[in-house]
Design an enzyme around this catalytic site. Structure first.
Site, PDB file in Angstrom:
ATOM      1  N   LYS B  73       0.828  -1.206   0.000  1.00 31.40           N
ATOM      2  CA  LYS B  73       0.000   0.000   0.000  1.00 31.40           C
ATOM      3  C   LYS B  73       0.867   1.262   0.000  1.00 31.40           C
ATOM      4  O   LYS B  73       0.626   2.184  -0.789  1.00 31.40           O
ATOM      5  CB  LYS B  73      -0.904  -0.032   1.240  1.00 31.40           C
ATOM      6  CG  LYS B  73      -2.037   0.958   1.196  1.00 31.40           C
ATOM      7  CD  LYS B  73      -2.991   0.678   2.352  1.00 31.40           C
ATOM      8  CE  LYS B  73      -2.205   0.635   3.645  1.00 31.40           C
ATOM      9  NZ  LYS B  73      -2.926   0.140   4.781  1.00 31.40           N
ATOM     10  N   THR B  75       3.999   1.463  -0.899  1.00 32.77           N
ATOM     11  CA  THR B  75       4.736   1.459  -2.160  1.00 32.77           C
ATOM     12  C   THR B  75       3.874   2.039  -3.278  1.00 32.77           C
ATOM     13  O   THR B  75       4.344   2.834  -4.103  1.00 32.77           O
ATOM     14  CB  THR B  75       5.141   0.004  -2.502  1.00 32.77           C
ATOM     15  OG1 THR B  75       5.906  -0.510  -1.406  1.00 32.77           O
ATOM     16  CG2 THR B  75       5.951  -0.070  -3.772  1.00 32.77           C
ATOM     17  N   ARG B  96       2.432   8.218   6.837  1.00 34.59           N
ATOM     18  CA  ARG B  96       2.686   8.240   8.280  1.00 34.59           C
ATOM     19  C   ARG B  96       4.160   8.041   8.594  1.00 34.59           C
ATOM     20  O   ARG B  96       4.918   7.486   7.805  1.00 34.59           O
ATOM     21  CB  ARG B  96       1.881   7.117   8.952  1.00 34.59           C
ATOM     22  CG  ARG B  96       0.408   7.383   9.010  1.00 34.59           C
ATOM     23  CD  ARG B  96      -0.359   6.125   9.356  1.00 34.59           C
ATOM     24  NE  ARG B  96      -0.290   5.176   8.254  1.00 34.59           N
ATOM     25  CZ  ARG B  96      -0.606   3.895   8.337  1.00 34.59           C
ATOM     26  NH1 ARG B  96      -1.012   3.396   9.495  1.00 34.59           N
ATOM     27  NH2 ARG B  96      -0.534   3.107   7.288  1.00 34.59           N
ATOM     28  N   LYS B 107       9.655  -5.930  12.430  1.00 36.74           N
ATOM     29  CA  LYS B 107       9.066  -5.157  11.358  1.00 36.74           C
ATOM     30  C   LYS B 107      10.172  -4.496  10.547  1.00 36.74           C
ATOM     31  O   LYS B 107      11.172  -4.054  11.074  1.00 36.74           O
ATOM     32  CB  LYS B 107       8.181  -4.069  11.987  1.00 36.74           C
ATOM     33  CG  LYS B 107       7.318  -3.313  11.013  1.00 36.74           C
ATOM     34  CD  LYS B 107       6.424  -2.363  11.783  1.00 36.74           C
ATOM     35  CE  LYS B 107       6.026  -1.161  10.948  1.00 36.74           C
ATOM     36  NZ  LYS B 107       7.135  -0.258  10.633  1.00 36.74           N
ATOM     37  N   ALA B 275      -3.524   2.008  14.032  1.00 33.45           N
ATOM     38  CA  ALA B 275      -4.698   1.847  13.173  1.00 33.45           C
ATOM     39  C   ALA B 275      -5.796   1.036  13.857  1.00 33.45           C
ATOM     40  O   ALA B 275      -6.858   0.854  13.281  1.00 33.45           O
ATOM     41  CB  ALA B 275      -4.295   1.199  11.860  1.00 33.45           C
ATOM     42  N   PHE B 303      -4.041  -0.504   7.528  1.00 36.33           N
ATOM     43  CA  PHE B 303      -4.749  -1.785   7.342  1.00 36.33           C
ATOM     44  C   PHE B 303      -5.573  -1.804   6.047  1.00 36.33           C
ATOM     45  O   PHE B 303      -5.342  -1.006   5.140  1.00 36.33           O
ATOM     46  CB  PHE B 303      -5.628  -2.106   8.555  1.00 36.33           C
ATOM     47  CG  PHE B 303      -4.868  -2.311   9.840  1.00 36.33           C
ATOM     48  CD1 PHE B 303      -3.569  -2.822   9.847  1.00 36.33           C
ATOM     49  CD2 PHE B 303      -5.456  -2.003  11.068  1.00 36.33           C
ATOM     50  CE1 PHE B 303      -2.877  -3.019  11.043  1.00 36.33           C
ATOM     51  CE2 PHE B 303      -4.764  -2.198  12.264  1.00 36.33           C
ATOM     52  CZ  PHE B 303      -3.486  -2.706  12.244  1.00 36.33           C
ATOM     53  N   PHE B 383       3.808  -8.456  -9.122  1.00 39.23           N
ATOM     54  CA  PHE B 383       4.900  -9.249  -8.561  1.00 39.23           C
ATOM     55  C   PHE B 383       5.456 -10.071  -9.712  1.00 39.23           C
ATOM     56  O   PHE B 383       4.702 -10.551 -10.566  1.00 39.23           O
ATOM     57  CB  PHE B 383       4.361 -10.146  -7.447  1.00 39.23           C
ATOM     58  CG  PHE B 383       5.428 -10.699  -6.544  1.00 39.23           C
ATOM     59  CD1 PHE B 383       5.995  -9.891  -5.554  1.00 39.23           C
ATOM     60  CD2 PHE B 383       5.876 -12.002  -6.674  1.00 39.23           C
ATOM     61  CE1 PHE B 383       6.982 -10.402  -4.713  1.00 39.23           C
ATOM     62  CE2 PHE B 383       6.869 -12.507  -5.837  1.00 39.23           C
ATOM     63  CZ  PHE B 383       7.426 -11.703  -4.855  1.00 39.23           C
ATOM     64  N   TRP B 411       7.033  -0.830  -8.494  1.00 40.60           N
ATOM     65  CA  TRP B 411       8.056  -1.431  -7.641  1.00 40.60           C
ATOM     66  C   TRP B 411       9.337  -1.652  -8.460  1.00 40.60           C
ATOM     67  O   TRP B 411      10.431  -1.338  -8.013  1.00 40.60           O
ATOM     68  CB  TRP B 411       7.544  -2.763  -7.078  1.00 40.60           C
ATOM     69  CG  TRP B 411       8.470  -3.382  -6.062  1.00 40.60           C
ATOM     70  CD1 TRP B 411       8.499  -3.160  -4.714  1.00 40.60           C
ATOM     71  CD2 TRP B 411       9.519  -4.325  -6.320  1.00 40.60           C
ATOM     72  NE1 TRP B 411       9.485  -3.899  -4.120  1.00 40.60           N
ATOM     73  CE2 TRP B 411      10.131  -4.614  -5.080  1.00 40.60           C
ATOM     74  CE3 TRP B 411      10.012  -4.949  -7.472  1.00 40.60           C
ATOM     75  CZ2 TRP B 411      11.202  -5.509  -4.968  1.00 40.60           C
ATOM     76  CZ3 TRP B 411      11.082  -5.839  -7.370  1.00 40.60           C
ATOM     77  CH2 TRP B 411      11.663  -6.108  -6.117  1.00 40.60           C
TER      78      TRP B 411
END
Lengths: 558, 558
Positions: B73, B75, B96, B107, B275, B303, B383, B411
């Site tokens: 998201k 990206t 954010r 993470k 979130a 999310f 992808f 990407w």
């Protein structure tokens, strides 16, 4: 008489862009990392490029034992820096950063006063460039990793009753002094006793201030003893594998911060270890960088000379290989009177007898600093109510001690008020009369180091310590820590351990209550009396009146 | 195939000085407060000067329910911003800030990926410009002042069992979830139960992200309910007199941070509320500033669309008066397969049937977002292993839902790979087809608001709540909080409250476990299931391998 407040004066400052201040010192713009337009960090790369260069002369500003009358050590440090620049010397000031927490209690700013200040004052008393927040993060990452290690099986066999590494917060919060953690069931770990100290009391702070570069920083962080096993063998931060990540969190904080005085002279404001359980000096990296860039570096040490100067000499200078060229001892007529037995409420009006009666406190500090082989001058930080006769009494006393006392009016007049002191400092420094040596050698046994300081600096008759404390010191000697210096933690208000004994007491003893190993910082903390490592807020904290005014300026912080 | 890692790509970025990026947006250098050479804060003064100007068009990037396959998201948000700039639109990205603590657990970074990233990546994942540290300080100052108030006599008659204001730390530290404080005797206060949350879960974070200016910030901080008396009447932060000092601590943090994409386009990175117990969007002040400066503003919400988009619309847009012009729902072929029942280990190889089986999850999000009156396009974040047939299956399904799905290769190719999506977004936004309205009116009773979201967004049959919860909601309505929106806290992995129910489940019920009043932020938190407000570290935290390499670069953080 109506005086402008420090903050009013600071707000009228004609600040120059920080890149210009850096240029004065020969720091190229690309090696200054700006934080706003009036603060910058100096790049590690530039600092490395200075290696091998010639050093300027290092001047320590220290003081008599502090009294409620105020001495103005930082004000004099800043004033002397400006004064040296005024008489044509390239001088750099090196002072400590302020702790955020206490500013919301009752403490005012720590950036000097009157016309001898460092700016931007508001920001220096708030988040500044975030160094203390980085130290808090690095410290607490280690704390979290220790409890996480225990949670996931405790392969290192840490005794949960013997976790010596606490947590820190840059806040005055007495509720966190002693806590129980990991309550609430299996998912939250193994309940144990723990607690928080204020960030400036963190060993990470002391380490940052003593490390010579990032490699040394990581090594020292790894050396921290975080806990003990049931067999009392130590567990290190390195065993927890926290040293690399802590170094990453501290990489920017290791870069000294450049700001300016009201007279646009350069000042490094970097690091701020507690002056009791740590050594109370700004960072070695800032001092060493300043020495490469300036002819003169003026720095200060926490509290009076009995604590601050002793630790500056025996810990910071010893470990960093620094050779101070001269020392200034700050005194005020008012503080002499208080040392002479006058209460703060009775300071008004001439009282030459009280001044004379208080002078032996100053006299002992003069002799002590000289005993490190460092030439001394006394700065009488002038207060408008001082009378000529009172000032003359101090001067006469100091002359009897084989030193000179110079009246300084930098608070009211900036650099113009402190030229005489600046000239005297240059004369002393250029005379080459300094012959600095720490007061005890590395190889002296730990207890004897404590005795040396107690007898030669505090003029105590003896050091009192239980067998358990002497045994602990011996155990550390056997474990290879015997070469470390000792870091004395006692009241700053007296040469003795009784804060009410002003002047120059004799016949007292120094009781050692506790000893702690700061293996990463590289010293043994010797606690004499009560040491508060997490302050509380007063009944009416200044936070209640701190606010932004209509113009967006901070009110109530100073 | 050998791909460069995100960090390798980020390190090759040809960053422009941040002043130049600001110039693109018409921000004068004196209104940019630099933090290093590649980050800056925009001055409050400049932001105020924009008032009354014309707004650009607001584009929301949201997503299907997240799966372990990853959707991309952020990206896509970054890619779309670059794509819009590529086709000649002045576009600004709003995302954010990352929380520091979780980066030392497992993470990775939160700055996009591949050739659609925001830089400087390392700093964004460490201290950045110190905003989160400021939030931590402001939050904990209030905590310290509460316990200090109790210590000095408790004039407000706070029931120490009912102090709802906890402490925060930006760290994953499970040992602090539940603690007992003020132990150790009289000097340390009255022992009571307490605990720490992670900083992003602080109500101060939500407040900072919803406040429209410093005045509004202080008002909201004052409105925080910190505790209750024995008669259950609330005690506010204003009663503790903490709101002014908290505002002072937050004044710099309220200024949005400007950075750049790999393609040197402007991005505001500001604020980062959780979130779940908060609304999960970047700050209102950043979004509104960006709307004044750009033709297009691309932003995202936390999310999947069931949580993120719903709260973006019903909380952020409602409260800030924002009118989104279009929404992009990000999906991947791999995530469709997982929604279709395939395990992560089995994602290799073409599986068109599984893709088709998973598409209803996407379909429901499309319908939901449309129900807010916002036109939708689907971005298939490509992808390398996706097959043409799989992509075609998604496109066909989306067409059946009356929308379009566009294959995006940002990407791998940056803005060149996302031109089609950018053109479609412009077409939708300029068509004027948006007719945004929140899904429930302010005046609807609180429980009915919960039911509206549960039935219309989650497609649940019913909301289950004990009488005590319904009574609490009624009590808040009587106390004047009935007009607030509700902030749903449930699992992000499913439309239901069961994380294992992928796809588009029906026939489920939504059990409400707890409700909390965030009076300062201005919403009622509705907790459905377990919400963790202080994460823990995994068995082998990434902190163990995070370190500086020989070149002084950060390794192991990503």
């Amino acid at each position: 008489m109506a005086f402008k407040t420090d903050i009013e004066i600071a707000r009228e400052a004609q600040k120059r862009p920080i890149m210009e201040i850096g240029e004065k010192l020969g720091i190229p713009a690309e090696h200054l990392l700006p934080y706003g337009h009036d603060k910058a960090k100096v790049s590690q790369e530039f600092i490395r490029s200075l290696e091998g260069g010639k050093d300027g002369k290092l001047i320590l500003v220290t003081a008599i034992n502090p009294t409620p009358a105020g001495e103005g050590k930082t004000t004099t440090t800043v004033g002397l820096g400006d004064g040296l620049n005024r008489i044509g010397k390239k001088a750099v000031i090196c002072i400590r950063e302020a702790s955020l927490g206490p500013n919301f209690g009752m403490k005012g700013g720590a950036a000097g006063g009157g016309y001898a200040q460092v700016v931007p004052m508001e920001e220096m008393n708030l988040h500044f460039t975030g160094d203390f927040h980085a130290i808090t993060s690095a410290h607490n990452l280690l704390s979290a990793m220790i409890d996480n290690h225990i949670y996931w099986g405790n392969a290192l066999e840490i005794d949960t009753r013997r976790v010596s590494w606490r947590r820190v917060m840059d806040m005055n919060d007495r509720a966190l002094r002693q806590i129980n953690v990991s309550l609430g069931g299996v998912a939250n770990g193994f309940p144990r006793e723990a607690g928080f100290d204020i960030t400036v009391a963190s060993e990470v702070m002391a380490i940052l201030c003593l490390a010579k570069d990032l490699g040394d920083l990581q090594k020292r962080l790894g050396d921290i003893v975080v806990a003990y096993r049931r067999d009392k063998s130590p567990v290190y931060a390195r065993d927890i594998k926290a040293d690399g990540a802590m170094t990453v969190l501290l990489k920017d904080a290791m870069q000294p911060n450049l700001v300016q005085t009201l007279e646009n002279n350069p000042a490094f404001v970097h690091g701020g270890p507690f002056a009791n359980i740590a050594h109370g000096c700004n960072s070695v990296i800032a001092t060493k960088t300043a020495l490469k860039l300036g002819d003169y570096v003026v720095t200060e040490a926490g509290f009076g000379a009995d604590l601050g100067a002793e630790k500056f000499f025996d810990i910071k200078c010893r470990k960093a290989g620094l050779k101070p060229a001269a020392a200034v001892i700050v005194a005020t007529v008012r503080a002499m009177k208080m040392n002479g037995g006058v209460a703060k409420a009775d300071l008004g009006g001439e009282n030459v007898d009280a001044v004379k009666k208080g002078c032996p406190n100053l006299g002992r500090h003069i002799a002590n600093v000289k005993s490190f082989g460092v030439p001394v001058v006394v700065a009488i930080n002038h207060f408008y109510s001082d009378t000529d006769a009172e000032v003359a009494a101090v001067k006469a006393y100091v002359a009897e001690q084989g030193a000179e006392a110079i009246l300084c009016k930098h608070w009211a007049n900036g650099s113009a008020g402190i030229e005489d002191l600046a000239r005297k400092v240059v004369e002393m420094a250029e005379s080459g009369s300094a012959n600095f040596a720490p007061i005890y050698p590395d190889e002296m046994p730990l207890f004897q180091k404590i005795e040396t300081i107690a007898k030669r600096i505090y003029h105590a008759d003896e050091v009192l310590a239980d067998k358990s404390i002497r045994d602990q010191l011996k155990a550390w000697e056997e474990a290879g820590y015997g070469h470390l210096p000792v870091c004395m933690a006692k009241t700053q208000y007296s040469f003795s351990t009784d804060p009410n004994r002003r002047g120059a007491p004799t016949g007292h003893s120094v009781p050692v209550r506790e000893v702690r190993l700061s293996a990463g910082a590289g010293f043994i903390v010797v606690i004499c009396g009560e040491i508060m490592t997490m302050p509380g807020l007063p009944k009416v904290p200044s936070a209640e009146v701190i606010r932004l005014n209509e113009a967006g300026q901070v009110e109530g912080l100073f």
